[in-house]
Design an enzyme around this catalytic site. Structure first.
Site, PDB file in Angstrom:
ATOM      1  N   CYS A 202     -22.926  -5.054   1.073  1.00  0.00           N
ATOM      2  CA  CYS A 202     -23.364  -4.946   2.461  1.00  0.00           C
ATOM      3  C   CYS A 202     -24.883  -4.966   2.603  1.00  0.00           C
ATOM      4  O   CYS A 202     -25.388  -5.124   3.723  1.00  0.00           O
ATOM      5  CB  CYS A 202     -22.845  -3.642   3.071  1.00  0.00           C
ATOM      6  SG  CYS A 202     -21.057  -3.493   3.107  1.00  0.00           S
TER       7      CYS A 202
ATOM      8  N   CYS B 134     -21.028  -0.652  10.569  1.00  0.00           N
ATOM      9  CA  CYS B 134     -19.773   0.104  10.623  1.00  0.00           C
ATOM     10  C   CYS B 134     -20.045   1.602  10.649  1.00  0.00           C
ATOM     11  O   CYS B 134     -19.368   2.354  11.362  1.00  0.00           O
ATOM     12  CB  CYS B 134     -18.873  -0.271   9.456  1.00  0.00           C
ATOM     13  SG  CYS B 134     -19.541   0.078   7.818  1.00  0.00           S
TER      14      CYS B 134
ATOM     15  N   CYS C 174     -14.578  -0.395  12.853  1.00  0.00           N
ATOM     16  CA  CYS C 174     -15.485  -0.709  11.744  1.00  0.00           C
ATOM     17  C   CYS C 174     -15.369  -2.166  11.304  1.00  0.00           C
ATOM     18  O   CYS C 174     -16.323  -2.739  10.763  1.00  0.00           O
ATOM     19  CB  CYS C 174     -15.270   0.243  10.571  1.00  0.00           C
ATOM     20  SG  CYS C 174     -13.683   0.082   9.729  1.00  0.00           S
TER      21      CYS C 174
ATOM     22  N   CYS D  49     -18.276  -5.669  11.858  1.00  0.00           N
ATOM     23  CA  CYS D  49     -18.733  -6.145  10.554  1.00  0.00           C
ATOM     24  C   CYS D  49     -19.233  -7.590  10.655  1.00  0.00           C
ATOM     25  O   CYS D  49     -18.511  -8.473  11.135  1.00  0.00           O
ATOM     26  CB  CYS D  49     -17.604  -6.057   9.535  1.00  0.00           C
ATOM     27  SG  CYS D  49     -18.061  -6.679   7.892  1.00  0.00           S
TER      28      CYS D  49
ATOM     29  N   CYS E  31     -11.273  10.284  10.691  1.00  0.00           N
ATOM     30  CA  CYS E  31     -10.906   8.875  10.879  1.00  0.00           C
ATOM     31  C   CYS E  31      -9.826   8.727  11.945  1.00  0.00           C
ATOM     32  O   CYS E  31      -8.767   9.363  11.884  1.00  0.00           O
ATOM     33  CB  CYS E  31     -10.434   8.288   9.549  1.00  0.00           C
ATOM     34  SG  CYS E  31      -9.890   6.569   9.655  1.00  0.00           S
TER      35      CYS E  31
ATOM     36  N   ASP F 268       0.791  -1.230   0.000  1.00  0.00           N
ATOM     37  CA  ASP F 268       0.000   0.000   0.000  1.00  0.00           C
ATOM     38  C   ASP F 268       0.825   1.284   0.000  1.00  0.00           C
ATOM     39  O   ASP F 268       0.273   2.373  -0.146  1.00  0.00           O
ATOM     40  CB  ASP F 268      -0.991   0.003   1.162  1.00  0.00           C
ATOM     41  CG  ASP F 268      -0.309  -0.034   2.526  1.00  0.00           C
ATOM     42  OD1 ASP F 268       0.935   0.015   2.596  1.00  0.00           O
ATOM     43  OD2 ASP F 268      -1.033  -0.118   3.533  1.00  0.00           O
TER      44      ASP F 268
ATOM     45  N   CYS G 105      -7.125   1.958  14.207  1.00  0.00           N
ATOM     46  CA  CYS G 105      -8.449   1.701  14.764  1.00  0.00           C
ATOM     47  C   CYS G 105      -9.039   0.482  14.065  1.00  0.00           C
ATOM     48  O   CYS G 105      -8.889   0.319  12.854  1.00  0.00           O
ATOM     49  CB  CYS G 105      -9.349   2.919  14.560  1.00  0.00           C
ATOM     50  SG  CYS G 105     -11.063   2.692  15.131  1.00  0.00           S
TER      51      CYS G 105
END
Length: 313
Positions: free
Chosen positions: A182, A188, A237, A241, A211, A128, A234
């Site tokens: 979803c 979330c 979320c 799920c 965020c 990433d 964090c």
């Protein structure tokens, strides 16, 4: 060259420890327009480097000239992460060795396999930190679909996994893009304590300025947002799920990681100690860890904020 079978490549990827692997075409980035709008809306916060990377993100050939295929892989990092009062709360993905190093090493090994199979070919490993939309290409390669929290979700495995890409000049057989969604679930969205998951321009997005992961990792300087006890990153979320909930019919969702480097946990000092940590101690503490990203000043800031909030409560 005609499209080549990816069976041997996929077997090698699994042998290297990856949990998922798929192949897609090296095509122009499908969400570049939406990404530009996301930046224009200010959702990128102070991450100015993102706009500078746009020319490279337009097409994989800008990272590897002659790229024909994108091999997407996933590596499970799930493990228990209960909070410890008085100690830093760190997101699961950063509990062990820096994932950039782990994924990059495995991807390069996979690239060497392709070199042996196709002499004269070229490849490039991307995690990433590379200017490429890894979730877009992982979706096209069949690894998962986008949740409302913008995480890539695999219907059988959930979302506790890292993504990596291997660009290659070899034209490999292509997989089908993942399907799923979803539905009406918004756990979330409702669970995010800072309201960072927002609906804008017909799609769910993350407003980085709210965020907790961004605030504790990427943002420089002080801020007045309550990070709800998180010191680095964090997981909220993902913790709520439904696709991450263990079920007898979907046992892969709850499996802990088998990657030894992720299971080498660090003995982090207390928040009080981190709040005043010196440069030399910080350097030793964070060697080979993703927690190194915010720097010593950022880690001290986060620890002090955690302490201040806990004293208020």
């Amino acid at each position: 060259m005609e499209r080549q079978s990816s069976d041997r490549l996929k077997a090698e990827a699994l042998a290297l420890g990856f949990d998922l692997v798929g192949v897609t075409d090296a095509v122009p980035s499908p969400h570049l327009k939406e990404y530009r709008r996301w930046l224009e809306n200010g959702f990128g916060g102070t991450m100015d480097y993102l706009a500078r990377q746009i020319p490279l993100r337009e097409h994989p050939v800008h990272l590897l000239p002659g790229a024909r295929s994108v091999v997407a892989v996933a590596l499970n990092y799930n493990q228990p992460n209960p909070p410890r009062p008085g100690y830093p709360r760190i997101a699961r993905y950063a509990l062990g060795r820096d994932y950039h190093k782990v994924l990059r090493g495995k991807l390069r090994a996979l690239g060497r396999f392709l070199d042996r199979e196709y002499p004269g070919s070229a490849s490039r490993a991307c995690v990433d930190s590379a200017p490429i939309f890894e979730r877009d290409f992982a979706h096209l390669a069949g690894l998962g679909w986008f949740g409302k929290n913008t995480m890539l979700i695999n219907s059988r495995r959930g979302s506790w996994f890292f993504l990596g890409l291997l660009l290659t000049t070899v034209p490999l057989a292509l997989d089908v893009a993942a399907a799923g969604g979803c539905g009406s679930c918004r756990r979330c969205v409702d669970a995010c304590p800072t309201g960072a998951i927002v609906f804008d321009e017909e799609r769910w997005q993350i407003d980085s300025r709210r965020c907790i992961s961004y605030l504790t990792i990427e943002r420089d300087g002080p801020h007045d947002v309550d990070t709800h006890g998180w010191t680095f990153g964090c997981d909220i979320c993902q913790e709520v799920c439904p696709f991450n909930e263990p079920r007898p019919s979907q046992p892969l969702r709850s499996l802990p990681t088998l990657e030894a480097d992720f299971l080498k946990l660090r003995d982090w000092p207390s928040l009080e100690r981190l709040a005043v940590v010196g440069d030399r101690e910080w350097d030793v503490l964070t060697q080979g860890s993703a927690v190194r990203r915010p720097g010593v000043a950022g880690l001290r800031r986060n620890a002090r904020a955690n302490l201040a909030r806990s004293s208020e409560g």
